[in-house]
Design an enzyme around this catalytic site. Structure first.
Site, PDB file in Angstrom:
ATOM      1  N   GLU B 139     -56.942  38.551  -6.222  1.00  0.00           N
ATOM      2  CA  GLU B 139     -58.278  39.065  -6.552  1.00  0.00           C
ATOM      3  C   GLU B 139     -58.764  38.502  -7.875  1.00  0.00           C
ATOM      4  O   GLU B 139     -59.926  38.150  -8.031  1.00  0.00           O
ATOM      5  CB  GLU B 139     -58.239  40.601  -6.636  1.00  0.00           C
ATOM      6  N   SER B 225     -45.452  20.345  -8.684  1.00  0.00           N
ATOM      7  CA  SER B 225     -46.343  20.312  -7.526  1.00  0.00           C
ATOM      8  C   SER B 225     -45.889  19.341  -6.461  1.00  0.00           C
ATOM      9  O   SER B 225     -46.332  19.421  -5.321  1.00  0.00           O
ATOM     10  CB  SER B 225     -47.756  19.922  -7.960  1.00  0.00           C
ATOM     11  N   HIS B 354     -52.840  29.382   2.611  1.00  0.00           N
ATOM     12  CA  HIS B 354     -51.914  28.508   1.882  1.00  0.00           C
ATOM     13  C   HIS B 354     -52.019  28.790   0.386  1.00  0.00           C
ATOM     14  O   HIS B 354     -51.015  28.899  -0.320  1.00  0.00           O
ATOM     15  CB  HIS B 354     -52.232  27.049   2.170  1.00  0.00           C
ATOM     16  N   SER B 355     -53.250  28.908  -0.106  1.00  0.00           N
ATOM     17  CA  SER B 355     -53.464  29.209  -1.511  1.00  0.00           C
ATOM     18  C   SER B 355     -54.908  29.673  -1.639  1.00  0.00           C
ATOM     19  O   SER B 355     -55.613  29.793  -0.646  1.00  0.00           O
ATOM     20  CB  SER B 355     -53.260  27.970  -2.377  1.00  0.00           C
TER      21      SER B 355
END
Lengths: 364, 462
Positions: B139, B225, B354-355
């Site tokens: 959020e 990453s 996923h993100s």
């Protein structure tokens, strides 16, 4: 010369032969046994010097280990690790399957956990397969982890143009790697600096890429018996002079010295510097030389586009523009893959006559 | 001294190298009878690598000739067959999946590793905390307070149960969906928030994107990453543990997508050859961003690949906390006792996107997501089991959810107000010591900032 001044004021890196300037970069003629015995130090070939440095560091620190293809029982494709597997065992001199990305990654993981691995690429060109691990992990993890994890690895191997090894085995990886933040790059050219740089690279806390040259492994030189470690960020003054600064490294040093003989006969006095440290450049030594001669010639084996010479030209222009009397001349290989045919290959590498012509042009 | 070309030998296998070295003994391997003695002497003088305990037998076979039903090829004895048959590409049945609790949290077997009461309750609390953290941080990203977030929805059991089965000495090499492992190990909510906000208290010094946690104190290696690069790091670290003879293993997590990379293949192969104590934990959650597993590989998941590398493997129900716990416990024992790698494939479903940069309803039906989120929720199943054991109540649930929510909100509020790292931190830690070129660049940057201070953001301290 800065490096000499350091020795006089108390060497940081252990004892060094003071005041020794190598005027003849190519190895000396065969000496008679009697005279050889009376001189200090011992004679060996460059690959033996690398091995000696490696062995001394492995003796000194039990965390040092070697990963690579055929480095163990086979002794390495250029015999740099010969005999080490028998002496230190399979765990410390590890033969790996053929996956450069993986054993470089393994080295990163082992280094983060406390070992000090040395990764040998059988030929530097193969390390292109490990580029992701070298740039994104080796070079970055110390930074992105906020300094929590260090990666004290050494990545080494033979590179450069050999004799008819074909395009894939004639890569000059220093041009591809030079941008990677977080790594240091050094190139050795003599048995003396090979051993010193190997030891310094192993002791460094940063990842270091040590570039050796396929054609230099059998150079012979007499090196000191005492222990010595060289600085990773220093250039080497090969021949002091007044007329022009010639910057070079690795095998091109020998072509330059050969050209220097001709130039001296013609009445020129070139100053030859082996820059040794490819990242970062030793701008202190280089700058002092430029302030004296005002003319720069860079001789390299990299390709014209994006090579070490290109970066060095930019760095010198930025920092020493006011001291230059002429435009910097950079002699490099053409932007072509290295051909196999001997005659063609010879013409992709800078040859002594070209160096002589360039100096004459520069000093007009 | 001639410069020989070793690259050619690179491609010749074991037998080729044997042949070329043996030719130095001036006897052809296959010709004379007395070469057997020289061969064994030669073999005995080297380590196990050159030693073939079937070398003598091999020559017996060759000399007997004729009616051999098997042959000692390099790699071991192989029996011959006259059937011209190919192994099936698709199995009739997929490899079975180990499970302890059923869909509603009831025990269906007694074949699992017992969990201490305190550990079980802590596991549940951490699973709830992970869920709460995920919801609120997600959020916060939507509100623009942090730039990016990645949830572990549907994989809470994988995160917490696997972490609970390990010891603090075991080294964790995560991918990015394993924040729960760090949570279990004691990383505080404040530390999570600091990393997401990239403030000066972040131990990564604000250098990485949110969710790229790392803590050497907790033996959790910084998330990078790059996909699947951590797998070979784990193998190297396990090698280091083996050299030190330590009573610990490494564990590395990756998804179904990560198994397609070259790094995965090479790392598993290495681990098997080098015999190192590493647990390969694959979170097969069905999706690699928008790529479903049917587009990722055609094998029966990842568990069958273990066999291909000579690694023991198991498939577990990733939504069953007790199953994951038991599998990782056993895997750890095998890894450390035998110094061998183990592969665990946990089947699960990525119940979230996923993100925050992804909207998965674009490539999969919402009903599917909803079904997995409700019917197979790992937190619900574990809660039902806890309740059945008398270790959890509804009141405890409400209290926990309330306090968790408050704690997370508080951590975010504090982290938001903390200063960012100073400009100095752009240049430190690139190397161990600041080299001259970076010192110059820092000086140049500071001069620019001074000259144009009105263009410089006010919340970044110098």
């Amino acid at each position: 010369i800065r490096s000499e001044a350091r020795t006089i004021s108390g060497a940081i890196n252990g004892s060094r032969k003071t005041g020794k300037v190598i005027t003849k970069a190519v190895a000396a003629q065969a000496e008679s046994p009697a005279s050889a015995a009376s001189k200090p130090g011992h004679e060996l070939l460059l690959f033996e010097a690398l091995r000696e440095g490696l062995e001394e560091e492995m003796d000194r620190d039990p965390r040092v280990c070697v990963f690579g293809e055929d480095v163990g029982h086979y002794g390495g494709s250029y015999k740099v690790t010969k005999g080490l597997a028998e002496k230190y065992g399979d765990l410390r001199v590890l033969d790996t399957p053929i996956a450069e990305n993986s054993f470089t990654g393994m080295a990163v993981g082992a280094a983060m956990t406390g070992l000090r691995p040395i990764v040998e690429g059988m030929n530097m060109g193969f390390l292109l397969l490990a580029f992701n691990q070298i740039s994104d992990n080796c070079g970055m993890l110390h930074y992105t982890s906020g300094g929590q994890f260090t990666i004290p690895t050494v990545i080494r191997g033979p590179g450069g143009v050999g004799r008819q090894l074909g395009a894939e085995h004639s890569q000059r990886l220093e041009s591809y790697f030079q941008s990677i933040p977080g790594i240091q790059m050094v190139a050795c050219s003599t048995p003396y600096n090979a051993k010193g740089l190997m030891k310094a690279a192993i002791r460094s806390e940063n990842p270091v890429v040590l570039f050796e040259h396929v054609l230099l492994y059998n150079l012979k030189e007499r090196i000191p018996d005492e222990e010595y470690v060289l600085s990773l960020e220093e250039a080497e003054m090969v021949r002091p002079g007044e007329h022009v600064t010639i910057l070079t490294y690795s095998r091109m040093r020998y072509h330059v010295m050969q050209a220097a003989k001709t130039l001296v006969n013609k009445g020129y006095d070139p100053e030859v510097i082996d820059i040794r440290s490819l990242k970062p450049f030793d701008l202190y030594t280089i700058g002092n030389s430029i302030k004296k001669t005002h003319r720069v010639l860079i001789v390299e084996e990299c390709m014209r586009t994006g090579g070490i010479g290109a970066s060095l030209t930019a760095a010198i222009n930025e920092n020493f523009h006011d001291y230059l009397d002429a435009q910097i001349v950079c002699l490099s290989s053409q932007d072509v893959p290295t051909p196999y045919a001997g005659t063609l290959e010879e013409w992709t590498v800078v040859q002594p006559p070209q160096i002589v012509a360039a100096v004459e042009q520069l000093c007009k | 001294m001639a410069l020989y070309l070793p690259f050619l030998r690179r491609r010749i296998g074991f037998l080729g190298m044997m042949n070329s070295t043996l030719s130095n003994f001036k006897t052809s391997v296959l010709s004379e009878k007395n070469s057997i003695t020289t061969l064994s002497d030669f073999c005995n003088s080297f380590s196990r690598r050159f030693y073939s305990n079937k070398a003598d037998k091999q020559f017996d076979f060759i000399h007997n000739g004729g009616d051999s039903k098997e042959l000692n090829f390099p790699g071991g004895i192989v029996k011959f067959t006259s059937e011209l048959k190919f192994l099936a590409d698709v199995p009739e049945e997929r490899i079975h999946c180990y499970r302890v609790l059923d869909d509603s949290g009831q025990l269906i077997s007694n074949n699992f590793v017992q969990v201490d009461k305190e550990i079980a309750v802590k596991m549940y609390k951490d699973m709830v905390m992970l869920q709460t953290m995920d919801t609120i941080f997600y959020e916060a990203q939507r509100q623009g307070r942090i730039s990016f977030y990645l949830t572990a929805n549907g994989e809470e059991a994988i995160n917490i149960a696997s972490a609970a089965a390990l010891s603090m000495d075991d080294l964790v090499f995560p991918q990015y969906r394993e924040a729960g492992v760090l949570l279990w190990r004691g990383f505080t909510l404040q530390e999570f928030a600091n990393q997401c906000f990239g403030n000066k208290d972040d131990n990564g010094k604000g250098r990485q994107m949110p969710i790229h946690y790392g803590s050497n104190k907790h033996n959790y290696f910084t998330v990078a990453s790059t996909v699947a690069t951590q797998i070979s790091h784990a193998v190297g670290a396990a090698y280091s543990l083996k050299m030190d003879g330590r009573d610990a293993c490494t564990i590395t997590y990756f998804g179904d997508g990560g198994t397609s990379t070259g790094d995965f293949h090479a790392a598993l192969n290495f681990a098997a050859v080098m015999e190192v104590p590493v647990i390969f934990f694959c979170r097969n959650n069905g999706w690699a961003i928008s790529t479903p597993v049917s587009d990722q590989f055609r094998s029966d998941g990842i568990v069958v690949r273990g066999k291909a590398y000579g690694i023991r493997s198991i498939r577990v129900d990733g939504n069953d906390a007790l199953a994951v716990f038991s599998a990782v416990c056993m895997a750890r024992t095998i890894a450390i006792r035998e110094s061998k790698p183990v592969l665990i494939e946990a089947l699960a479903y990525r119940a979230g996107h996923h993100s925050t940069s992804d909207d998965s309803s674009k490539y999969r039906p919402i009903e599917e997501i909803e079904w997995w989120r409700e019917a197979q929720n790992p937190v619900t199943r574990f809660r039902e089991w806890l309740r059945g054991e008398g270790l959890w109540t509804t009141q405890a649930e409400t209290e926990l959810r309330d306090s968790a929510r408050k704690e997370v909100l508080h951590a975010i509020q504090v982290a938001e107000k903390v200063e960012k790292p100073t400009v100095k931190e752009i240049f430190t830690d690139v190397y161990d010591v600041l080299p001259s070129n970076l010192r110059d660049q820092e000086k140049s940057l500071r001069e620019t900032i001074e000259r144009h201070s009105q263009d410089y953001p006010i919340d970044v301290p110098l």
